[in-house]
Design a protein around this motif. Sequence first.
Motif, PDB file in Angstrom:
ATOM      1  N   VAL A   1      15.036  -5.376  -5.596  1.00  0.00           N
ATOM      2  CA  VAL A   1      16.311  -6.454  -5.240  1.00  0.00           C
ATOM      3  C   VAL A   1      15.938  -6.920  -3.783  1.00  0.00           C
ATOM      4  CG1 VAL A   1      18.288  -7.951  -6.241  1.00  0.00           C
ATOM      5  CG2 VAL A   1      17.758  -5.859  -7.271  1.00  0.00           C
ATOM      6  N   GLY A   2      14.726  -6.335  -3.790  1.00  0.00           N
ATOM      7  CA  GLY A   2      14.706  -6.125  -1.823  1.00  0.00           C
ATOM      8  C   GLY A   2      15.095  -7.158  -1.134  1.00  0.00           C
ATOM      9  N   SER A   3      15.409  -8.258  -0.980  1.00  0.00           N
ATOM     10  CA  SER A   3      15.966  -9.108  -0.464  1.00  0.00           C
ATOM     11  C   SER A   3      17.598  -9.208  -0.264  1.00  0.00           C
ATOM     12  CB  SER A   3      15.331  -9.986   0.073  1.00  0.00           C
ATOM     13  OG  SER A   3      13.915 -10.480   0.409  1.00  0.00           O
ATOM     14  N   PHE A   4      18.081  -9.318  -1.270  1.00  0.00           N
ATOM     15  CA  PHE A   4      19.519  -8.466  -1.482  1.00  0.00           C
ATOM     16  C   PHE A   4      19.181  -7.580  -0.558  1.00  0.00           C
ATOM     17  CE2 PHE A   4      23.189  -7.381  -3.493  1.00  0.00           C
ATOM     18  CZ  PHE A   4      24.378  -8.504  -3.661  1.00  0.00           C
ATOM     19  N   LEU A   5      18.889  -6.116  -0.415  1.00  0.00           N
ATOM     20  CA  LEU A   5      19.082  -5.468  -0.182  1.00  0.00           C
ATOM     21  C   LEU A   5      19.499  -4.850   1.209  1.00  0.00           C
ATOM     22  CD1 LEU A   5      19.195  -1.199  -1.108  1.00  0.00           C
ATOM     23  CD2 LEU A   5      16.619  -1.768  -0.447  1.00  0.00           C
ATOM     24  N   ILE A   6      18.407  -5.629   1.695  1.00  0.00           N
ATOM     25  CA  ILE A   6      18.140  -5.586   3.418  1.00  0.00           C
ATOM     26  C   ILE A   6      19.716  -6.414   3.900  1.00  0.00           C
ATOM     27  CG2 ILE A   6      16.984  -6.872   5.197  1.00  0.00           C
ATOM     28  CD1 ILE A   6      14.497  -5.937   3.814  1.00  0.00           C
ATOM     29  N   VAL A   7      20.173  -7.625   3.057  1.00  0.00           N
ATOM     30  CA  VAL A   7      21.163  -8.309   3.514  1.00  0.00           C
ATOM     31  C   VAL A   7      22.109  -7.300   3.534  1.00  0.00           C
ATOM     32  CG1 VAL A   7      22.953 -10.162   3.626  1.00  0.00           C
ATOM     33  CG2 VAL A   7      20.133 -10.594   2.831  1.00  0.00           C
ATOM     34  N   GLU A   8      22.937  -6.474   2.740  1.00  0.00           N
ATOM     35  CA  GLU A   8      23.933  -5.831   2.528  1.00  0.00           C
ATOM     36  C   GLU A   8      23.769  -3.970   3.345  1.00  0.00           C
ATOM     37  OE1 GLU A   8      26.587  -6.317   0.116  1.00  0.00           O
ATOM     38  OE2 GLU A   8      25.202  -8.504   0.270  1.00  0.00           O
ATOM     39  N   LEU A   9      22.825  -4.249   3.415  1.00  0.00           N
ATOM     40  CA  LEU A   9      22.118  -2.724   4.342  1.00  0.00           C
ATOM     41  C   LEU A   9      22.818  -3.705   6.061  1.00  0.00           C
ATOM     42  CD1 LEU A   9      19.317  -1.387   3.080  1.00  0.00           C
ATOM     43  CD2 LEU A   9      21.126   0.087   2.888  1.00  0.00           C
ATOM     44  N   MET A  10      22.117  -4.393   6.410  1.00  0.00           N
ATOM     45  CA  MET A  10      23.045  -5.077   7.570  1.00  0.00           C
ATOM     46  C   MET A  10      24.263  -5.759   7.638  1.00  0.00           C
ATOM     47  SD  MET A  10      19.623  -7.847   8.503  1.00  0.00           S
ATOM     48  CE  MET A  10      19.216  -9.387   7.813  1.00  0.00           C
ATOM     49  N   ARG A  11      24.727  -5.927   5.926  1.00  0.00           N
ATOM     50  CA  ARG A  11      27.008  -6.352   6.324  1.00  0.00           C
ATOM     51  C   ARG A  11      26.811  -4.909   6.645  1.00  0.00           C
ATOM     52  NH1 ARG A  11      28.746 -10.151   3.396  1.00  0.00           N
ATOM     53  NH2 ARG A  11      26.628 -10.231   1.908  1.00  0.00           N
ATOM     54  N   ASN A  12      26.308  -3.896   6.681  1.00  0.00           N
ATOM     55  CA  ASN A  12      26.441  -3.054   6.584  1.00  0.00           C
ATOM     56  C   ASN A  12      26.554  -2.321   7.582  1.00  0.00           C
ATOM     57  OD1 ASN A  12      29.112  -2.682   4.113  1.00  0.00           O
ATOM     58  ND2 ASN A  12      26.676  -1.996   2.856  1.00  0.00           N
ATOM     59  N   GLY A  13      26.024  -3.062   8.918  1.00  0.00           N
ATOM     60  CA  GLY A  13      26.048  -2.875   9.900  1.00  0.00           C
ATOM     61  C   GLY A  13      23.965  -1.844  10.449  1.00  0.00           C
ATOM     62  N   MET A  14      23.689  -2.058   9.196  1.00  0.00           N
ATOM     63  CA  MET A  14      21.866  -1.355   9.804  1.00  0.00           C
ATOM     64  C   MET A  14      21.551  -3.048  10.626  1.00  0.00           C
ATOM     65  SD  MET A  14      19.698   0.371   7.334  1.00  0.00           S
ATOM     66  CE  MET A  14      20.520   2.104   6.354  1.00  0.00           C
ATOM     67  N   SER A  15      21.204  -2.413  11.976  1.00  0.00           N
ATOM     68  CA  SER A  15      20.061  -3.985  11.881  1.00  0.00           C
ATOM     69  C   SER A  15      18.564  -4.205  11.213  1.00  0.00           C
ATOM     70  CB  SER A  15      19.383  -2.592  13.634  1.00  0.00           C
ATOM     71  OG  SER A  15      18.422  -2.422  13.086  1.00  0.00           O
ATOM     72  N   PRO A  16      18.326  -5.483  11.942  1.00  0.00           N
ATOM     73  CA  PRO A  16      17.485  -6.181  10.493  1.00  0.00           C
ATOM     74  C   PRO A  16      15.543  -5.067  10.765  1.00  0.00           C
ATOM     75  CG  PRO A  16      17.976  -7.826  11.825  1.00  0.00           C
ATOM     76  CD  PRO A  16      18.522  -6.372  12.371  1.00  0.00           C
ATOM     77  N   GLN A  17      15.638  -4.599  11.139  1.00  0.00           N
ATOM     78  CA  GLN A  17      14.272  -3.457  11.698  1.00  0.00           C
ATOM     79  C   GLN A  17      15.075  -2.066  10.780  1.00  0.00           C
ATOM     80  OE1 GLN A  17      11.319  -3.905  12.729  1.00  0.00           O
ATOM     81  NE2 GLN A  17      10.496  -1.937  12.044  1.00  0.00           N
ATOM     82  N   LYS A  18      15.738  -1.602  10.560  1.00  0.00           N
ATOM     83  CA  LYS A  18      16.620  -0.943  10.038  1.00  0.00           C
ATOM     84  C   LYS A  18      16.723  -0.945   8.858  1.00  0.00           C
ATOM     85  CE  LYS A  18      16.410   2.704  12.847  1.00  0.00           C
ATOM     86  NZ  LYS A  18      14.870   3.208  13.206  1.00  0.00           N
ATOM     87  N   ALA A  19      17.548  -2.300   8.366  1.00  0.00           N
ATOM     88  CA  ALA A  19      17.121  -2.608   7.037  1.00  0.00           C
ATOM     89  C   ALA A  19      16.093  -2.764   6.138  1.00  0.00           C
ATOM     90  CB  ALA A  19      18.174  -3.749   7.247  1.00  0.00           C
ATOM     91  N   CYS A  20      15.229  -3.435   7.375  1.00  0.00           N
ATOM     92  CA  CYS A  20      13.520  -3.391   6.132  1.00  0.00           C
ATOM     93  C   CYS A  20      13.398  -2.102   6.773  1.00  0.00           C
ATOM     94  CB  CYS A  20      12.947  -4.102   7.400  1.00  0.00           C
ATOM     95  SG  CYS A  20      12.670  -6.357   7.232  1.00  0.00           S
ATOM     96  N   GLU A  21      13.329  -0.889   7.020  1.00  0.00           N
ATOM     97  CA  GLU A  21      12.709   0.034   6.641  1.00  0.00           C
ATOM     98  C   GLU A  21      13.397   1.035   5.196  1.00  0.00           C
ATOM     99  OE1 GLU A  21      12.783   2.844  10.587  1.00  0.00           O
ATOM    100  OE2 GLU A  21      12.153   0.388  11.504  1.00  0.00           O
ATOM    101  N   GLU A  22      14.948   1.240   5.877  1.00  0.00           N
ATOM    102  CA  GLU A  22      15.259   1.413   4.615  1.00  0.00           C
ATOM    103  C   GLU A  22      14.662   0.637   3.475  1.00  0.00           C
ATOM    104  OE1 GLU A  22      16.832   3.750   3.713  1.00  0.00           O
ATOM    105  OE2 GLU A  22      17.457   3.591   2.428  1.00  0.00           O
ATOM    106  N   ALA A  23      14.116  -0.271   3.177  1.00  0.00           N
ATOM    107  CA  ALA A  23      14.344  -0.898   2.014  1.00  0.00           C
ATOM    108  C   ALA A  23      12.636  -0.751   1.389  1.00  0.00           C
ATOM    109  CB  ALA A  23      14.433  -2.716   1.825  1.00  0.00           C
ATOM    110  N   VAL A  24      12.084  -0.815   2.478  1.00  0.00           N
ATOM    111  CA  VAL A  24      10.763  -0.468   2.242  1.00  0.00           C
ATOM    112  C   VAL A  24      10.526   0.795   1.277  1.00  0.00           C
ATOM    113  CG1 VAL A  24       8.610   0.232   3.120  1.00  0.00           C
ATOM    114  CG2 VAL A  24       9.180  -1.630   3.274  1.00  0.00           C
TER     115      VAL A  24
END
Length: 330
Positions: free
Chosen positions: A248-271
Amino acid sequence: MKRRKFLRSTGQLGIGLAVVGCAPEISEQTDQTATSKPSGSIAICTWGFKDGNRIAGEALDAGESALDAAIKGVSHEEENIANNSVGKGGRPDREGNVTLDACVMDSNGNAGSVVYVQNITNVAALARKVMEETPHVILAGDGAEQFAYEQEFQKEELLTPESKEDYEEWLKESEYKPIINIENHDTIGMLTMDKNGDIAGACTTSGLAYKMKGRVGDSPIIGSGLYIDNEVGGAAGTGLGEEILKQVGSFLIVELMRNGMSPQKACEEAVMRTVRKAESVKDFQVCYIAMNKAGETGSYSIHQHFSRMEYRGGVNQRIESDYHIKAEES
Ligand code: SD4
């Protein structure tokens, strides 16, 4: 017909893969973490869809809403028959039928989606109609097509002579390889921020070339191919839909950003979730783009050669994405 009127009138009150690529055509930049201040209007999209992204960016500059701009941008690419993975001219399934998938989300958290749609080019706009004119989020197949005609969309032949020729070539071997590797995709996922700072997005595709009849990927699935939360930001995915769906990759990224990650780091974590869970990631690609409320952006993929278009401050540029498997460089 507006949503409420529709409710009343319907009484529903209760309720071998093709190889394609977008050539870089604009000034290039490489970045790991883009952190510019929001310019008020920003459009980013997957791959090298420079015209669609510019059209969206210019619409934002002209004061259009984030959703209007995103749909304008992706519609241009759906109509461009040179794109073999989006809209008209998209590659067919293994029976020779072009079937399209799309979804949209607006700044109020509303969502619309269509899956397995034939004979309609502008499926992102159709997904918007589902969102705005029905009580539903997803319409599929014949039902979505019938709804399109009710909304005055035109019936069109989506299989172009060029795609037909390629399909006939593929038929000779009919080799079924249900993977999307590092070269064979062009789905457009677009994230837009308007002058008010509101975020919306759209994602549209013909999906996996020569797919099994009925196969639907991540692109029209809210949270997988696209997710927007206007309080936080948005994300979109492209690549092998089956893998994006599992995270559920895009949702995951938005939630990671909600918790403080930058967009770049959130994309990296999802990958990396995919990298850690899959037996091997050698033969398939997964890529994400993201934007947060501050207008910061990012993108990341498993393999190299992923890029995003980014429009801000009147400049539309292609940004090479960072990626996981560096060994490919040699
Ligand atoms: C799918 N994710 O249907 C899409 C394909 C894609 O660029 O991204 N192509 O699995």
